[in-house]
Write an enzyme that holds these catalytic residues in place. Structure first.
Site, short mmCIF file in Angstrom:
data_model
loop_
_atom_site.label_atom_id
_atom_site.label_comp_id
_atom_site.label_asym_id
_atom_site.label_seq_id
_atom_site.Cartn_x
_atom_site.Cartn_y
_atom_site.Cartn_z
N VAL A 143 0.84 -1.20 0.00
CA VAL A 143 0.00 0.00 0.00
C VAL A 143 0.88 1.25 0.00
O VAL A 143 1.82 1.36 0.77
CB VAL A 143 -0.92 0.01 1.24
CG1 VAL A 143 -1.75 1.30 1.31
CG2 VAL A 143 -1.82 -1.22 1.26
N CYS A 144 0.54 2.19 -0.87
CA CYS A 144 1.20 3.49 -0.93
C CYS A 144 0.27 4.50 -0.27
O CYS A 144 -0.72 4.93 -0.87
CB CYS A 144 1.47 3.86 -2.39
SG CYS A 144 2.26 5.46 -2.61
N LEU A 145 0.57 4.85 0.97
CA LEU A 145 -0.26 5.75 1.75
C LEU A 145 0.66 6.59 2.64
O LEU A 145 1.57 6.06 3.29
CB LEU A 145 -1.24 4.93 2.61
CG LEU A 145 -2.23 5.68 3.48
CD1 LEU A 145 -3.20 6.50 2.63
CD2 LEU A 145 -3.02 4.70 4.35
#
Length: 163
Positions: free
Chosen positions: A92-94
């Protein structure tokens, strides 16, 4: 595991058991010998009602390091998960999971899972991680909705709703 990471993750587990969002699951993995791996959590994020994600229960792994909470965990969906902000590997890119952007040691497991839940329905166009998901989201909303609903059906199976 370091004492700080162990203590914090035990507190997180206790807090989660007392108060967590309906339909969400987060718990440390049990090893074959019956011991608990506090650095590796199995989670489930339900698709929000009245969205294209509804009906799916999305499996997610949280992997913590011995440096936690000084460093964030890694959050991963299954490989090939379709979303503009999820790498092909499932990572996840957060911002709240990025030590150079939004990570703070005060961020909780609950906040991480709620942030990922929000991201599913509201992708961040400024930080794409997956070219296909990004392109389809920007150029063909109908196709994007169709692919997400297909994925929701894939993860609606009973085996994904419980751990």
């Amino acid at each position: 595991m370091s004492g700080v990471a162990q203590q914090r993750l035990q507190q997180e587990r206790k807090a989660w058991r007392k108060d967590h969002p309906f339909g969400f699951v987060a718990k440390p993995r049990t090893l074959p010998d019956g011991s608990v791996d506090m650095l590796h959590w199995d989670c489930r994020i339900p698709g929000k009602t009245n969205t294209i994600w509804e009906g799916g229960v999305y499996p997610l792994e949280l992997r913590f390091t011995n440096d936690y909470p000084s460093s964030p965990p890694t959050a991963k969906f299954p490989k090939g998960f379709f979303h503009p902000n999820i790498y092909e590997s499932g990572t996840v890119c957060l911002s709240i999971l990025n030590p150079e952007k939004g990570w703070r040691p005060s961020v909780t497991v609950k906040q991480i899972l709620m942030g990922i839940s929000d991201l599913l329905n509201d992708p961040n166009n400024d930080d794409p991680a997956q070219q296909l998901g990004y392109d389809v989201f920007r150029k063909d909303k109908a196709k994007y909705a169709r692919l997400v609903k297909q994925q929701a059906r894939k993860y609606s199976d009973e085996k994904y709703s419980t751990i």
